[in-house]
Design an enzyme around this catalytic site. Structure first.
Site, PDB file in Angstrom:
ATOM      1  CE  LYS A  78       2.157 -14.847   5.398  1.00  0.00           C
ATOM      2  NZ  LYS A  78       1.778 -14.700   3.979  1.00  0.00           N
ATOM      3  CB  SER A 153      -1.356 -12.290   4.304  1.00  0.00           C
ATOM      4  OG  SER A 153      -0.558 -13.194   3.593  1.00  0.00           O
ATOM      5  CB  SER A 177       0.576 -12.548   0.705  1.00  0.00           C
ATOM      6  OG  SER A 177      -0.757 -12.343   1.044  1.00  0.00           O
TER       7      SER A 177
HETATM    8  N1  GLN Z   1      -4.706 -10.415  -0.409  1.00  0.00           N
HETATM    9  C1  GLN Z   1      -5.010 -11.662  -1.050  1.00  0.00           C
HETATM   10  C2  GLN Z   1      -6.030 -12.404  -0.253  1.00  0.00           C
HETATM   11  O1  GLN Z   1      -6.580 -11.817   0.599  1.00  0.00           O
HETATM   12  C3  GLN Z   1      -3.753 -12.451  -1.237  1.00  0.00           C
HETATM   13  C4  GLN Z   1      -3.294 -13.093  -0.009  1.00  0.00           C
HETATM   14  C5  GLN Z   1      -2.053 -13.885  -0.191  1.00  0.00           C
HETATM   15  O2  GLN Z   1      -1.329 -13.731  -1.165  1.00  0.00           O
HETATM   16  N2  GLN Z   1      -1.820 -14.788   0.744  1.00  0.00           N
HETATM   17  O3  GLN Z   1      -6.313 -13.543  -0.459  1.00  0.00           O
END
Ligand code: GLN
Length: 487
Positions: A78, A153, A177
């Protein structure tokens, strides 16, 4: 489809040892697959030359019989994890030209075990989002249905494994994420115990929640990748000393018939008409419950009065931490500096205004607000207390049960564009994942089923702190009992 791409990591290692094919032949097949799937926009950067050089080096190690645990295995990363000499953009314009000057601890560990670092995967800007649509460099498409999002994400990581370009990937999970994109793409994704994998070199979003973890297509590969990346690290002040005493079993054994009867499994499943859930997710839960009972497990329905507050708590704490962590992008020390600024204040204002995307700005504003004097007590402090209550509630649950099962996402992957103008509906897709980060416990998303359209449904297995080995055993049991529906 080149059949090489179907093998698990363990099968590759065996085949490469037995010289069934060379590392180069395998890696070339992966590169071809990446080329064929370019329109999915999975990678922000892929450098075939460098990858092939690493393949050569791995082949030499096979020839001299000095191989690491992941020798010659391509692993995508990532793009918020620092890799020495590589662009690390966090899918943000503000870091578009930032070259990482050092390796994150997880990257050092992967290199040491012979992994081939295979490209930088797309994400929501600074890992803020649930669909990869917040990337400044375009959305990633879900390989199962390109009209749909891969989740987020870590959408690029999940998609790279689902498209069978690579057998494993490394992502990060702050509120879901890793697990939610794993669920959306039909692969496994592990959010490890907070403090078990070093965050050194992970670009910080919300430091008290962020955790690095692996994606793969089967449980043995998840266990293997986790065994490589976990461990104590003095460079991360939140690294937990307890991890020093834990040995990860990379060959998890399924539970026996007798053992199953002694296991207590909590289930947090939606009711038959629960609002906000897809009917296919509800049906999957009902079927799983029946199977568990039939198989002899002790099944305990879990009722929490607190989890419904987790989204509210998270969007106070995570944005507060983000507003502080992202203060470093000021146009002076890192990344983008606006060419239009005429004085120092303008450098700050214009660089940040032009460099950050709308979701990141929304979070910085919210986070700054909840930390501001007069609101700190009412919001931030209160959310901290509520977080503690969630953790205590989990502690009590795990005194009574070995695991808690809950769907990873209330829905199957949604269509690209469907939720972009409605942040609240986007935030709701993390309803079932966030409490895990608030409590710091581990959870694995297992690809448990598919709906009538073939869209994947993921199931989380949650355990108490440092109980990854146990989680792997239950996942292995599900796999051997034919309850898993991986890509
Ligand atoms: N979807 C969540 C957010 O928007 C979690 C994101 C993540 O785990 N990095 O913050």
């Amino acid at each position: 489809m080149n059949e090489l791409l179907n093998y698990s990591i363990k099968e590759h290692i065996k085949n490469l040892k037995e010289k069934k094919y060379t590392v180069k032949e395998y890696i070339e097949a992966c590169l071809r697959k990446a080329e064929e799937t370019k329109h999915f926009n999975i990678f922000l950067k892929l450098n075939p030359e460098k990858i092939l050089q690493m393949a050569d080096k791995s082949q030499q190690n096979y020839n001299s019989n000095q191989i690491g645990k992941l020798e010659g295995i391509p692993i995508s990363i990532k793009d918020n994890i620092c890799e020495d000499g590589e662009q690390t953009t966090c899918a943000s314009k503000i870091l578009q030209n930032f070259i990482a000057p050092y390796d994150a601890t997880v990257i050092q560990k992967l290199k040491k075990e012979g992994a081939i670092l295979f490209g930088r995967t797309n994400l929501d800007e600074f890992a803020m989002g649930s669909s990869t649509e917040n990337s400044a460099f375009g959305v990633t498409k879900n390989p199962i249905d390109p009209e749909r999002v891969p989740g987020g994400s870590s959408g690029g990581s999940a998609a790279s494994v689902a498209a069978k370009i690579v057998p494993g990937s490394i992502g990060s999970d702050t509120g879901g994420s890793i697990r939610q994109p794993a669920s959306f793409c039909g692969v496994y994704g592990l959010k490890p115990t907070y403090g078990s994998v070093s965050r050194y070199g992970l670009v910080a979003f919300a430091s008290s929640l962020d955790q690095i973890g692996p994606f793969a297509r089967n449980i043995d590969d998840i266990a293997l990748l986790y065994s490589v990346i976990q461990g104590y690290d003095k460079n991360d002040s939140t690294s937990h000393p307890k991890i020093k005493d834990i040995v990860i079993n990379t060959e998890p054994q399924a539970y026996t018939k007798e053992e199953k009867k002694s296991l207590k499994i909590g289930i947090y499943f939606p009711s038959e008409n629960e609002e906000g859930f897809d009917s296919s997710v509800i049906k999957t839960c009902l079927e799983l419950k029946e199977r568990l009972i039939k198989e002899g497990y002790n099944v305990i329905p879990v009722k929490s009065n607190l989890w419904k507050y987790s989204i509210a708590i998270y969007y106070i704490l995570a944005t507060a931490e983000a507003s502080s962590n992202l203060a470093r992008y000021d146009g002076i020390r890192y990344g983008y500096r606006s060419p239009n600024a005429k004085n120092l204040i303008e450098v700050y204002i214009r660089s940040r205004t032009e460099g950050f995307g709308p979701e990141v700005k929304r979070r910085i504003l919210l986070g700054t607000y909840v930390l501001s004097s007069g609101y700190y007590e009412a919001f931030y402090h209160k959310a901290q207390k509520a977080r503690k209550m969630i953790r205590e509630e989990y502690r009590n649950f795990f005194k009574e049960m070995d695991f808690i099962l809950a769907p990873t996402s209330p829905t199957v992957p949604f269509k690209i564009g469907e939720r972009v103008n409605d942040p609240i509906s986007m935030y709701k897709s993390d309803l079932l994942t966030i409490s895990v980060n608030l409590a710091g416990i581990p959870a694995l998303s297992v690809p448990i089923a598919k709906d009538e359209q073939g869209l994947p449904i993921g199931m989380q297995i949650k355990g108490w702190h440092f109980e990854e080995n146990k989680i792997f055993r239950l996942a292995k049991t599900f796999e051997e009992d034919g309850w898993v529906n991986s890509i």
